[in-house]
Design an enzyme around this catalytic site. Sequence first.
Site, PDB file in Angstrom:
ATOM      1  CB  THR A  37      65.913  41.625  16.501  1.00  0.00           C
ATOM      2  OG1 THR A  37      66.486  42.857  16.906  1.00  0.00           O
ATOM      3  CG2 THR A  37      66.670  41.062  15.325  1.00  0.00           C
ATOM      4  CE1 TYR A  51      69.335  44.207  13.798  1.00  0.00           C
ATOM      5  CE2 TYR A  51      67.065  44.652  14.432  1.00  0.00           C
ATOM      6  CZ  TYR A  51      68.333  44.207  14.753  1.00  0.00           C
ATOM      7  OH  TYR A  51      68.596  43.778  16.017  1.00  0.00           O
ATOM      8  CB  SER A  84      62.720  44.855  24.081  1.00  0.00           C
ATOM      9  OG  SER A  84      64.129  44.806  24.087  1.00  0.00           O
ATOM     10  CB  THR A 117      67.725  40.322  22.441  1.00  0.00           C
ATOM     11  OG1 THR A 117      68.363  41.384  21.710  1.00  0.00           O
ATOM     12  CG2 THR A 117      67.254  39.228  21.505  1.00  0.00           C
ATOM     13  CG  ASP A 118      68.248  45.870  23.085  1.00  0.00           C
ATOM     14  OD1 ASP A 118      68.118  46.967  22.510  1.00  0.00           O
ATOM     15  OD2 ASP A 118      68.998  44.964  22.684  1.00  0.00           O
ATOM     16  CE  LYS A 190      71.524  41.901  23.205  1.00  0.00           C
ATOM     17  NZ  LYS A 190      70.613  42.748  22.394  1.00  0.00           N
ATOM     18  CD  GLU A 311      83.881  47.087  49.859  1.00  0.00           C
ATOM     19  OE1 GLU A 311      84.774  46.244  49.705  1.00  0.00           O
ATOM     20  OE2 GLU A 311      84.089  48.248  50.277  1.00  0.00           O
TER      21      GLU A 311
HETATM   22  N1  DGL Z   1      65.894  47.162  19.517  1.00  0.00           N
HETATM   23  C1  DGL Z   1      66.340  45.913  20.122  1.00  0.00           C
HETATM   24  C2  DGL Z   1      65.186  45.264  20.898  1.00  0.00           C
HETATM   25  O1  DGL Z   1      64.041  45.355  20.447  1.00  0.00           O
HETATM   26  C3  DGL Z   1      66.811  44.953  19.061  1.00  0.00           C
HETATM   27  C4  DGL Z   1      67.519  43.814  19.665  1.00  0.00           C
HETATM   28  C5  DGL Z   1      66.786  42.497  19.473  1.00  0.00           C
HETATM   29  O2  DGL Z   1      65.554  42.401  19.587  1.00  0.00           O
HETATM   30  O3  DGL Z   1      67.530  41.522  19.256  1.00  0.00           O
HETATM   31  O4  DGL Z   1      65.452  44.662  21.951  1.00  0.00           O
END
Ligand code: DGL
Length: 354
Positions: A37, A51, A84, A117-118, A190, A311
Amino acid sequence: MTTFASALAVCTALLTSAAAFAQDKLPNVTILATGGTIAGTGATSTTTVGYTAAKVGVERLIEAVPELKKVANVKGEQVFQIASENMTNEHWLTLAKRVNTLLAQPDVDGIVITHGTDTIEETAYFLNLTVKSTKPVVIVGAMRPSTAISADGPINLYNAVTLAGSKDAVGKGVLVSLNDQINAGRDVTKANTSTADTFRTPELGFLGYMQDNKPHFYRQVIRKHTAETEFDISKLDSLPQVDIVYGYANNNRIALDAFVKAGAKGIIHAGVGDGSLSNAMKPGLVEARKAGVLIVRSSRVGNGIVARNGEANDDELDFVVSDTLNPQKARILLMLALTKTTDSKAIQKLFYTY
Ligand code: DGL
């Protein structure tokens, strides 16, 4: 030449050399861009979902933050341009090798990786286990695309470069810094699908903050990382297949059996609670272990220690427990462990070391 003109010439020369001296004093930071992003674009300035990630190149990202020149001598490389969720083991190996090559250079003081971020938390942990240097490696992303009002990418990038150039960040392991906060690559996750404060270290906490153009550290990770790592990926082109099966009420062993049939060398079981195994799943795990597949009991809960012999009787079943690593991070450590050993006791020791 008049006295004034010659004085002016001398002053100009002095100022030029002072500026050059000041620039020479700045740290050399390389930005490795992978997409996400932070490099995303939206149809309008208010588009913060829906987006397109991974559109803007590294040079454009750098141009958009001219203030970077005040804190570091910056160079950019476009390593990948992907969202990502599409990060693969092969991407990780390529990235780790490039990081290690650059950090071995005396003219590189730190590295920033721009990333979606993913899966930042996974890339961060993989690099935490494979970077062979104490120099700072900072992974940064954004939750709003570059075209959005109050896009968080520019300030996150500025903070990340400042952090990567800071002597205080040396020896701290791979860091993830967004939203003015500094997290450890081992423990960060995350925690929200879409808000700017999504990166948390829920119970163990942040390492510190970015404020007033510098890092403020309050703690550091005690588990082994980076320069202390025993993992060497320099000659690896692939990693052993390790898959994750998810625990839930009324679950079954269908996916587990399919992973094992497909050749998985390790299975992470993301159990309910303290890594509990249902009666439907347990026989499949026992059979897989007997067939030579390494089994790690992790938990879907996200915090806390998965206790050995809690467990399940891990000693009897010859299972490994993930300690506090969430399933996606346990998968990374097991993949790297399997490049060195298939001995379950040695692997359990690695989960208590890294
Ligand atoms: N498609 C997600 C990624 O590339 C978008 C999320 C982001 O980068 O904040 O991880």
